[in-house]
Design a protein around this motif. Structure first.
Motif, PDB file in Angstrom:
ATOM      1  N   VAL A   1       0.794  -1.275   0.023  1.00  0.00           N
ATOM      2  CA  VAL A   1      -0.210   0.120   0.101  1.00  0.00           C
ATOM      3  C   VAL A   1       0.788   1.474  -0.086  1.00  0.00           C
ATOM      4  O   VAL A   1       1.291   1.406   0.843  1.00  0.00           O
ATOM      5  N   ASN A   2       0.890   2.098  -1.158  1.00  0.00           N
ATOM      6  CA  ASN A   2       1.639   3.293  -1.192  1.00  0.00           C
ATOM      7  C   ASN A   2       0.577   4.463  -1.051  1.00  0.00           C
ATOM      8  O   ASN A   2      -0.434   4.538  -1.806  1.00  0.00           O
ATOM      9  N   ALA A   3       0.825   5.389  -0.183  1.00  0.00           N
ATOM     10  CA  ALA A   3       0.093   6.361   0.294  1.00  0.00           C
ATOM     11  C   ALA A   3       0.898   7.627   0.398  1.00  0.00           C
ATOM     12  O   ALA A   3       2.045   7.570   1.142  1.00  0.00           O
ATOM     13  N   ASN A   4       0.386   9.045  -0.185  1.00  0.00           N
ATOM     14  CA  ASN A   4       1.360   9.910   0.015  1.00  0.00           C
ATOM     15  C   ASN A   4       1.187  10.611   1.376  1.00  0.00           C
ATOM     16  O   ASN A   4       1.991  11.074   2.202  1.00  0.00           O
ATOM     17  N   GLU A   5      -0.212  10.530   1.903  1.00  0.00           N
ATOM     18  CA  GLU A   5      -0.600  11.354   3.088  1.00  0.00           C
ATOM     19  C   GLU A   5      -1.180  10.486   4.158  1.00  0.00           C
ATOM     20  O   GLU A   5      -0.932  10.687   5.217  1.00  0.00           O
ATOM     21  N   GLY A   6      -1.835   9.311   3.781  1.00  0.00           N
ATOM     22  CA  GLY A   6      -2.543   8.522   4.756  1.00  0.00           C
ATOM     23  C   GLY A   6      -3.217   7.039   4.261  1.00  0.00           C
ATOM     24  O   GLY A   6      -3.427   6.954   3.078  1.00  0.00           O
ATOM     25  N   ILE A   7      -3.278   6.415   5.332  1.00  0.00           N
ATOM     26  CA  ILE A   7      -3.718   4.853   5.041  1.00  0.00           C
ATOM     27  C   ILE A   7      -4.663   4.609   5.947  1.00  0.00           C
ATOM     28  O   ILE A   7      -4.786   4.725   7.364  1.00  0.00           O
ATOM     29  N   GLU A   8      -6.019   4.424   5.427  1.00  0.00           N
ATOM     30  CA  GLU A   8      -7.415   4.249   6.373  1.00  0.00           C
ATOM     31  C   GLU A   8      -7.874   2.880   6.244  1.00  0.00           C
ATOM     32  O   GLU A   8      -8.244   2.513   5.229  1.00  0.00           O
ATOM     33  N   ILE A   9      -7.889   2.073   7.329  1.00  0.00           N
ATOM     34  CA  ILE A   9      -8.436   0.726   7.436  1.00  0.00           C
ATOM     35  C   ILE A   9      -9.795   0.702   7.999  1.00  0.00           C
ATOM     36  O   ILE A   9      -9.915   1.024   9.266  1.00  0.00           O
ATOM     37  N   ASN A  10     -10.963   0.619   7.404  1.00  0.00           N
ATOM     38  CA  ASN A  10     -12.322   0.727   7.746  1.00  0.00           C
ATOM     39  C   ASN A  10     -12.748  -0.528   8.615  1.00  0.00           C
ATOM     40  O   ASN A  10     -13.200  -0.545   9.573  1.00  0.00           O
ATOM     41  N   ASP A  11     -12.510  -1.855   7.988  1.00  0.00           N
ATOM     42  CA  ASP A  11     -13.241  -2.770   8.195  1.00  0.00           C
ATOM     43  C   ASP A  11     -12.657  -4.194   7.631  1.00  0.00           C
ATOM     44  O   ASP A  11     -12.161  -4.286   6.455  1.00  0.00           O
ATOM     45  N   LYS A  12     -12.198  -5.178   8.401  1.00  0.00           N
ATOM     46  CA  LYS A  12     -11.753  -6.669   7.877  1.00  0.00           C
ATOM     47  C   LYS A  12     -10.821  -6.552   7.007  1.00  0.00           C
ATOM     48  O   LYS A  12     -10.851  -6.745   5.844  1.00  0.00           O
ATOM     49  N   LEU A  13      -9.718  -6.144   7.649  1.00  0.00           N
ATOM     50  CA  LEU A  13      -8.342  -6.209   6.976  1.00  0.00           C
ATOM     51  C   LEU A  13      -7.830  -7.865   7.390  1.00  0.00           C
ATOM     52  O   LEU A  13      -7.342  -7.693   8.282  1.00  0.00           O
ATOM     53  N   ILE A  14      -7.848  -8.631   6.501  1.00  0.00           N
ATOM     54  CA  ILE A  14      -7.429 -10.014   6.887  1.00  0.00           C
ATOM     55  C   ILE A  14      -5.960 -10.345   6.026  1.00  0.00           C
ATOM     56  O   ILE A  14      -6.287 -10.406   4.819  1.00  0.00           O
TER      57      ILE A  14
END
Length: 624
Positions: free
Chosen positions: A601-614
């Motif tokens: 996961v490449n992001a310039n400013e932020g990474i948001e995990i909302n639900d169910k990252l398995i």
């Protein structure tokens, strides 16, 4: 700016250290250069002409009739250097080398490295004696071939590792005997020193490195050999990637290196996005082992039914350029492999009733089924129809929920049968259409009798006031029917597919863009290549422009950099192969990473995990 890469001993400290060692100690351990050369070469492979030492092992080398490293006397004027080159000793100056080599030198050592140096190619072997005897050349470094086929050119420097700090006295004495200049110690690599050959040195840097090592006074000694072949391992294991000059042009087809779409750097940023569907409106996409992202959504405009029909190889060739799977040990590399491909088919150019309405229906289907980009690698005035014109305009204005589909058209090919040089219909009807011309590997517009493929008629890329950008279009390697690979795709069709893929990359970074914004980003980030005079033209608002090249050669990396910071959403995805999620801000919902694969996961400013990252495999989070 002076760096702190090397440390120089002061004259006072150097004098103190020299008091502990006599010249006799050095002379007794220094082998005769001619004797040791003959002895050590006897144990080398039969084809080896030279060698050097690494960790007590000889590395065999062969003389390579390639690039040579030359240092010109600093007293020569620029005019004299040019005159020397024109004498025919060397045929082409390739590149200047920096004068200071990044070394922090004391003033007493600076004079030697102020001499000008360069690497030259196409050396005339018949004039070998002239090279070595030329007045004004103070150093000459050979080119060598390594056992793996790579090449390197010998500079005037070599590196010596002391056994202990006090061995500096031995280093200075041996250097003095053989007229070698001690440059300095590397501040980050204790005990490693750099030395330089001068015009008075008894041999070149290779011979000196061997002599210093074979003296048995030092832990290591090796020459500075500058790589002159590509040493970076390819990022791809796809067997036909090296021939894809449109992605990475190394001059492999006789063109100019770097005349390509700047793909590799863009590929690090994004490979596309599952939410961005690219419709390939062509002759149908045939199943292929290198095309794993072809959507089940497809449509045939002749029969007005789904699925699409494969009429010939043209559509599969376009599809490969856009979406072929990278790093699967198969075939080629596609530009936007994570963007699903939708096949919209028509036989094209064969007689069919309601042809204009059939083509128009393809655009309506694309809009209704969520196409973000529509790739149209076809053109011709015989296609003129008001329904088709209207359908294209509708796609530009109402597609993607009102943001507009990005519609990409080939400019057209002028041939013996179609002699028009102007951009052809439908590309010419609306300035919002991305119109693409074809470029050859040397950065020029494709014109007849240049870089022509075998067994095809000569052709030229159409151009003129409606042209937007150029992309490679001569001798392109891609997928084709019967699960095969072709190296002879050509025309503005090939160029069109590449630009459609880049449009997919841009939308993958920011899906809130309108089609007009994507159009303008691709135009204004294009590279001015080919030696044409680009100028400011009324009505051309994305930079300087030329009638034969438009805004220039598309640049995939630059286009993906010209992005506003918005959130890219990834939802309900099973990651079954290693892939990249990217965006300025990345939002993830219900993501499962299978065992044995990696999600980056490449992001310039932020990474948001909302639900169910398995994550059953690997997860790499990068802030760009």
């Amino acid at each position: 700016m002076i760096t702190n890469q090397f440390r120089i001993l002061s004259p006072l400290i150097l004098l103190f250290l020299l008091l502990g060692c006599t010249r006799t100690d050095i002379d007794e351990q220094t082998p005769n250069l001619d004797t040791q050369t003959a002895t050590t070469r006897a144990s080398l492979p039969a084809n080896a002409t030279h060698y050097f030492w690494i960790n007590g092992q000889k590395v065999p080398l062969q003389i390579n009739s390639g690039k040579k490293f030359i240092i010109f006397d600093s007293s020569l004027s620029d005019h004299s250097v040019v005159a020397l080159l024109k004498e025919g000793i060397f045929s082409r100056l390739e590149e200047k080398k920096p004068n200071n080599y990044g070394i922090n030198m004391s003033s007493k050592n600076a004079d030697h490295l102020s001499e000008r140096s360069c690497i030259l190619v196409s050396h005339d072997l018949a004039k070998e004696a002239d090279v070595h005897n030329s007045k004004g050349i103070v150093y000459y470094g050979e080119s060598f071939l390594f056992s793996d086929g790579s090449t390197g050119t010998l500079s005037h420097l070599f590196n010596v590792k002391l056994k202990q700090e006090t061995d500096i006295e031995k280093l200075n004495d041996l250097a003095q005997i053989h007229h070698v200049r001690v440059i300095g110690e590397d501040s980050n690599l204790p005990l490693w020193w750099t030395l330089a050959c001068t015009e008075k040195t008894d041999g070149d840097a290779l011979e000196m490195a061997n002599l210093f090592y074979e003296s048995r006074l030092f832990a290591e000694s090796c020459p500075d050999i500058m790589p002159t072949s590509k040493v970076l391992a390819s990022a791809f294991n796809d067997p036909y990637y090296p021939s894809q000059w449109h992605l990475t042009n190394t001059g492999q087809t006789g063109g100019i290196p770097a005349m390509d779409i700047n793909f590799e750097k863009a590929h690090v940023i994004t490979k596309g996005n599952n939410a961005i569907k690219i419709a390939v409106f062509d002759t149908g996409i045939e199943s292929h082992s290198d095309l794993l992202n072809v959507s089940n959504l497809s449509y045939d405009t002749q029969n007005r039914t789904s699925p699409s029909v494969v009429y010939d190889d043209h559509g599969t060739m376009c599809a490969g350029l856009i979406g072929a799977r990278p790093n699967n040990n198969i075939g080629i590399v596609g530009i936007a492999p994570d963007c699903p491909l939708m096949s919209i088919s028509n036989q094209f150019y064969e007689p069919q009733l309601n042809f204009g309405l059939n083509l128009a229906a393809g655009f309506t289907w694309a809009i209704n089924n969520g196409a973000s980009v529509i790739c149209c690698a076809w053109s011709g005035e015989s296609l003129l129809h008001p329904a088709l014109t209207s359908a294209i305009n509708t796609a530009l204005t109402t597609g993607r929920g009102g943001k507009g589909c990005v519609v990409v058209f080939a400019a057209g090919n002028s041939t013996a049968y179609n002699t028009s040089e102007e951009v052809q219909y439908p590309g010419r009807i609306n300035d919002d259409i991305l119109v693409v011309g074809a470029m050859t590997p040397d950065g020029k517009r494709k014109i007849k009798n240049t870089f022509d493929e075998a067994d095809v008629e000569t052709w030229s890329s159409c151009y003129g006031k409606k042209l937007d950008v150029m992309a490679p279009g001569s001798g392109i390697t891609t997928t084709t029917t019967y699960n095969e690979i072709s190296n002879s795709f050509y025309g503005t069709s090939a160029a069109c597919a590449q630009v459609a893929a880049i449009a997919g990359l841009v939308l993958s970074m920011n899906n809130s863009f309108t089609q007009k914004q994507v159009h303008d980003i691709i135009c204004k980030t294009a590279k001015k290549v080919g030696g044409y005079t680009y100028a400011t033209i009324s009505g051309k608002n994305n930079g300087t422009w030329h009638s034969e090249m438009g805004y220039g050669l598309v640049d995939a990396f630059a286009a993906t950099q010209d992005i506003g910071c918005t959130t890219t959403e990834y939802k309900n995805i099973l990651v079954s192969y290693s892939r990249i999620f990217s965006g300025c801000k990345v939002s993830m919902t219900n993501i499962t990473v299978n065992q044995g694969v990696t999600l980056t996961v490449n992001a310039n400013e932020g990474i948001e995990i909302n639900d169910k990252l398995i994550v059953n495999g690997s997860l790499v989070l990068n802030k760009m």
